[in-house]
Design a protein around this motif. Structure first.
Motif, PDB file in Angstrom:
ATOM      1  N   MET A 247       0.915  -1.243  -0.007  1.00  0.00           N
ATOM      2  CA  MET A 247      -0.092  -0.156   0.140  1.00  0.00           C
ATOM      3  C   MET A 247       0.964   1.429  -0.090  1.00  0.00           C
ATOM      4  SD  MET A 247      -1.254   2.963   1.724  1.00  0.00           S
ATOM      5  CE  MET A 247      -0.655   2.725   3.327  1.00  0.00           C
ATOM      6  N   LEU A 248       0.595   2.143  -0.951  1.00  0.00           N
ATOM      7  CA  LEU A 248       1.271   3.448  -0.829  1.00  0.00           C
ATOM      8  C   LEU A 248       0.358   4.483  -1.218  1.00  0.00           C
ATOM      9  CD1 LEU A 248       4.414   2.865  -3.344  1.00  0.00           C
ATOM     10  CD2 LEU A 248       4.467   2.836  -0.876  1.00  0.00           C
ATOM     11  N   TYR A 249       0.700   5.479  -0.440  1.00  0.00           N
ATOM     12  CA  TYR A 249       0.030   7.030  -0.878  1.00  0.00           C
ATOM     13  C   TYR A 249       0.773   7.987  -1.035  1.00  0.00           C
ATOM     14  CZ  TYR A 249      -0.357   8.163   4.296  1.00  0.00           C
ATOM     15  OH  TYR A 249      -0.399   8.640   5.451  1.00  0.00           O
ATOM     16  N   ARG A 250       0.686   8.897  -1.932  1.00  0.00           N
ATOM     17  CA  ARG A 250       1.476  10.411  -2.040  1.00  0.00           C
ATOM     18  C   ARG A 250       0.485  11.321  -2.153  1.00  0.00           C
ATOM     19  NH1 ARG A 250       3.580  13.498  -6.545  1.00  0.00           N
ATOM     20  NH2 ARG A 250       2.258  12.542  -8.157  1.00  0.00           N
ATOM     21  N   LEU A 251       0.769  12.215  -1.136  1.00  0.00           N
ATOM     22  CA  LEU A 251       0.292  13.409  -0.940  1.00  0.00           C
ATOM     23  C   LEU A 251       0.972  14.575  -1.826  1.00  0.00           C
ATOM     24  CD1 LEU A 251      -0.322  13.335   2.835  1.00  0.00           C
ATOM     25  CD2 LEU A 251      -1.845  12.673   1.354  1.00  0.00           C
ATOM     26  N   ARG A 252       0.092  15.038  -2.966  1.00  0.00           N
ATOM     27  CA  ARG A 252       0.799  15.892  -3.723  1.00  0.00           C
ATOM     28  C   ARG A 252       0.420  17.327  -3.168  1.00  0.00           C
ATOM     29  NH1 ARG A 252      -2.939  13.488  -6.954  1.00  0.00           N
ATOM     30  NH2 ARG A 252      -3.539  15.324  -7.656  1.00  0.00           N
ATOM     31  N   ARG A 253       1.527  18.354  -3.361  1.00  0.00           N
ATOM     32  CA  ARG A 253       1.511  19.658  -2.985  1.00  0.00           C
ATOM     33  C   ARG A 253       1.335  20.626  -4.167  1.00  0.00           C
ATOM     34  NH1 ARG A 253       2.428  21.045   2.030  1.00  0.00           N
ATOM     35  NH2 ARG A 253       3.291  19.674   3.338  1.00  0.00           N
ATOM     36  N   THR A 254       1.138  21.976  -3.905  1.00  0.00           N
ATOM     37  CA  THR A 254       0.736  22.824  -5.040  1.00  0.00           C
ATOM     38  C   THR A 254       2.152  22.772  -6.160  1.00  0.00           C
ATOM     39  OG1 THR A 254       1.324  24.622  -3.728  1.00  0.00           O
ATOM     40  CG2 THR A 254      -0.977  23.948  -3.964  1.00  0.00           C
ATOM     41  N   ASP A 255       3.378  22.803  -5.392  1.00  0.00           N
ATOM     42  CA  ASP A 255       4.383  22.891  -6.616  1.00  0.00           C
ATOM     43  C   ASP A 255       4.622  21.480  -7.152  1.00  0.00           C
ATOM     44  OD1 ASP A 255       5.288  21.331  -4.146  1.00  0.00           O
ATOM     45  OD2 ASP A 255       6.951  22.806  -3.721  1.00  0.00           O
ATOM     46  N   GLY A 256       4.054  20.428  -7.133  1.00  0.00           N
ATOM     47  CA  GLY A 256       4.122  19.343  -7.410  1.00  0.00           C
ATOM     48  C   GLY A 256       4.811  18.261  -6.663  1.00  0.00           C
ATOM     49  N   SER A 257       5.726  18.604  -5.824  1.00  0.00           N
ATOM     50  CA  SER A 257       6.511  17.779  -4.816  1.00  0.00           C
ATOM     51  C   SER A 257       5.716  16.873  -3.944  1.00  0.00           C
ATOM     52  CB  SER A 257       7.205  18.518  -3.924  1.00  0.00           C
ATOM     53  OG  SER A 257       6.490  19.329  -2.946  1.00  0.00           O
ATOM     54  N   SER A 258       5.928  15.637  -3.514  1.00  0.00           N
ATOM     55  CA  SER A 258       5.280  14.994  -2.511  1.00  0.00           C
ATOM     56  C   SER A 258       5.597  15.335  -1.237  1.00  0.00           C
ATOM     57  CB  SER A 258       6.253  13.412  -2.604  1.00  0.00           C
ATOM     58  OG  SER A 258       5.693  12.963  -3.848  1.00  0.00           O
ATOM     59  N   ASP A 259       4.450  15.401  -0.418  1.00  0.00           N
ATOM     60  CA  ASP A 259       4.528  15.765   1.290  1.00  0.00           C
ATOM     61  C   ASP A 259       5.239  14.578   1.953  1.00  0.00           C
ATOM     62  OD1 ASP A 259       3.066  17.832   3.330  1.00  0.00           O
ATOM     63  OD2 ASP A 259       3.161  15.638   4.061  1.00  0.00           O
ATOM     64  N   PRO A 260       6.133  15.132   2.845  1.00  0.00           N
ATOM     65  CA  PRO A 260       6.792  14.203   3.666  1.00  0.00           C
ATOM     66  C   PRO A 260       6.071  13.208   4.518  1.00  0.00           C
ATOM     67  CG  PRO A 260       7.892  16.401   3.777  1.00  0.00           C
ATOM     68  CD  PRO A 260       6.501  16.374   3.087  1.00  0.00           C
ATOM     69  N   SER A 261       4.801  13.361   4.565  1.00  0.00           N
ATOM     70  CA  SER A 261       3.938  12.568   5.428  1.00  0.00           C
ATOM     71  C   SER A 261       3.453  11.287   4.364  1.00  0.00           C
ATOM     72  CB  SER A 261       2.579  13.220   5.794  1.00  0.00           C
ATOM     73  OG  SER A 261       2.988  14.431   6.985  1.00  0.00           O
ATOM     74  N   SER A 262       3.671  11.475   3.093  1.00  0.00           N
ATOM     75  CA  SER A 262       3.386  10.488   2.231  1.00  0.00           C
ATOM     76  C   SER A 262       3.981   9.077   2.982  1.00  0.00           C
ATOM     77  CB  SER A 262       3.766  10.538   0.849  1.00  0.00           C
ATOM     78  OG  SER A 262       3.196  11.853   0.369  1.00  0.00           O
ATOM     79  N   SER A 263       3.213   7.804   2.665  1.00  0.00           N
ATOM     80  CA  SER A 263       3.981   6.764   3.168  1.00  0.00           C
ATOM     81  C   SER A 263       3.403   5.278   2.607  1.00  0.00           C
ATOM     82  CB  SER A 263       4.084   6.824   4.730  1.00  0.00           C
ATOM     83  OG  SER A 263       2.486   6.544   5.213  1.00  0.00           O
ATOM     84  N   GLY A 264       3.930   4.422   3.157  1.00  0.00           N
ATOM     85  CA  GLY A 264       3.284   3.068   2.685  1.00  0.00           C
ATOM     86  C   GLY A 264       3.540   2.078   3.474  1.00  0.00           C
ATOM     87  N   THR A 265       3.110   0.707   3.068  1.00  0.00           N
ATOM     88  CA  THR A 265       3.336  -0.244   3.958  1.00  0.00           C
ATOM     89  C   THR A 265       3.397  -1.590   3.088  1.00  0.00           C
ATOM     90  OG1 THR A 265       1.661   0.354   5.731  1.00  0.00           O
ATOM     91  CG2 THR A 265       2.340  -1.868   5.781  1.00  0.00           C
ATOM     92  N   LEU A 266       4.475  -2.261   3.257  1.00  0.00           N
ATOM     93  CA  LEU A 266       4.689  -3.661   2.704  1.00  0.00           C
ATOM     94  C   LEU A 266       4.356  -4.836   3.572  1.00  0.00           C
ATOM     95  CD1 LEU A 266       6.062  -4.999   0.062  1.00  0.00           C
ATOM     96  CD2 LEU A 266       8.364  -4.960   1.243  1.00  0.00           C
ATOM     97  N   ILE A 267       3.549  -5.577   2.984  1.00  0.00           N
ATOM     98  CA  ILE A 267       2.959  -6.537   3.756  1.00  0.00           C
ATOM     99  C   ILE A 267       3.574  -8.244   3.114  1.00  0.00           C
ATOM    100  CG2 ILE A 267       1.147  -7.839   4.332  1.00  0.00           C
ATOM    101  CD1 ILE A 267       0.530  -4.414   3.131  1.00  0.00           C
ATOM    102  N   HIS A 268       4.239  -8.772   4.021  1.00  0.00           N
ATOM    103  CA  HIS A 268       4.965 -10.007   3.712  1.00  0.00           C
ATOM    104  C   HIS A 268       4.039 -11.208   3.378  1.00  0.00           C
ATOM    105  CE1 HIS A 268       8.922  -8.076   3.815  1.00  0.00           C
ATOM    106  NE2 HIS A 268       8.380  -7.584   5.077  1.00  0.00           N
TER     107      HIS A 268
END
Length: 369
Positions: A247-268
């Motif tokens: 699972m991944l989510y990327r929060l997009r900022r107005t300048d096109g960059s990714s917010d540092p709070s974007s994150s994910g989880t790898l499930i084995h």
């Protein structure tokens, strides 16, 4: 996953500190103790909550489908409730989306609902999964909480599924919260059932199909706010054939960059998981589809990399037209669709399937209700 935030949960404003409330609602705070099956149910002390089901299905004749069934709950602040309560007084508002992607015929169908918790027309139980609007529902079986039943019917479109979880719930984030911003209150409680064996039937037009497949369920609740310079997000669920998920989510900022709070989880494969901060994964969109309805330009292919795990995935939309324009319910235009997955892990080939949600491309998200 996150479309509910654009609807009524997350607005661009200051966030409450831990222990404070937002308009009388509880803020998501670190240290939350998840208990299942209790936490499959409603959490009315939080302002916003959603139950999200997506997945891939295959009919006995080989025809392929994707599906989405989503329920949203929004708590109404006490100050907004009518001073003379009645059975029709609104303390909880419920909304739902239902979609079927006919992948082989390249057709997309969707429907939407909105109702209030009054006279039994809509609601959600606490302590167990049971959320409904009219005859649309998601519920767990009383004696088998790991088995879920989905039902939705709108015109000549119908979904009837039983889902059995093959893995325990995966909690996202750190410390029991999934971060959505730098402030302490900018968070939610968020978990997923990442591998749901599906059986049942679907109806599209005059045809009914017995189907089997694999589903994914997200459940998220909180009362947080997002920063004012966020325009939308990209969310991914990936189910690989080696029984690992991502699972991944990327929060997009107005300048096109990714917010540092974007994150994910790898499930084995064994159900254990590991947190992925924004610094540990890459996401590169490519290709593009222009919606004839909204004129939004949605990416249609993505390269996902997790270098530390030597994981490189190509995620490609299976149907370009998977846009929902929900003017009668959540009032959000977004893209949610089925995708195929291929790539490598530790130098070995991997394949799989996924679902992708894209918001903020047709219009910047805002609080609509």
């Amino acid at each position: 996953m996150l479309v509910g935030a654009a609807v009524f949960g997350f607005s661009a404003a200051s966030s409450p500190s831990v222990g404070e409330t937002l308009e009388g609602f509880r803020a998501a705070a670190a240290g939350y103790r998840y208990e299942f099956p209790r936490d499959h149910g409603a959490h009315d002390e939080f302002r916003t909550e959603w139950w999200y089901y997506t997945g891939h299905l295959r009919a006995s004749n080989g025809r392929r489908f994707g599906f989405e069934l989503t329920f949203f709950r929004r708590g109404i602040p006490a100050g907004e409730i009518k001073t003379r309560p009645s059975q029709w007084s609104v303390s909880q508002l419920y909304l739902a989306h239902f979609a079927i992607s006919d992948l082989d015929r390249q057709q997309f169908h969707y429907a939407e609902k909105v109702s209030r918790a009054g006279l039994g027309k809509a609601g959600a139980d606490e302590g167990r999964l049971n959320v409904w609007i009219d005859h649309w529902l998601a519920e767990s079986l009383m004696n088998e909480p790991a088995r879920h039943r989905l039902e939705a019917l709108q015109g000549d479109l119908r979904l009837s599924l039983h889902l059995t979880s093959e893995k325990p719930p995966t909690v996202h984030g750190r410390g029991g919260i999934s971060r959505k911003g730098a402030s302490e209150g900018q968070a939610s409680h968020y978990y997923s059932l990442t591998r749901l064996a599906a059986t049942g039937s679907i109806t599209v037009g005059a045809e009914t199909f017995d189907v089997t497949g694999l589903g994914w369920m997200d459940h998220e609740f909180g009362s947080a706010d997002l920063d004012s310079d966020l325009v939308g997000w990209d969310w991914f669920s990936v189910q690989m054939d080696d029984r690992t998920e991502l699972m991944l989510y990327r929060l997009r900022r107005t300048d096109g960059s990714s917010d540092p709070s974007s994150s994910g989880t790898l499930i084995h494969a064994d159900g254990t998981s590991e947190y992925l901060p924004q610094s540990e994964f890459g996401l590169e969109p490519s290709d593009e589809w222009i919606s004839p309805n909204s004129r939004a330009r949605y990416p249609q292919r993505w390269r996902i990399t997790v270098p530390r795990r030597r994981l490189s995935l190509d995620v490609t939309s299976l149907l370009r037209q998977q846009e929902l324009v929900t003017t009668r319910s959540t009032q959000v235009t977004y893209w949610e669709g089925a995708a195929r997955v291929s790539g490598t892990r530790d130098g070995n080939p991997v394949t799989g399937q996924g679902y992708v949600e894209l918001t903020g491309y047709a219009e910047r998200f805002s609080q609509k209700l």
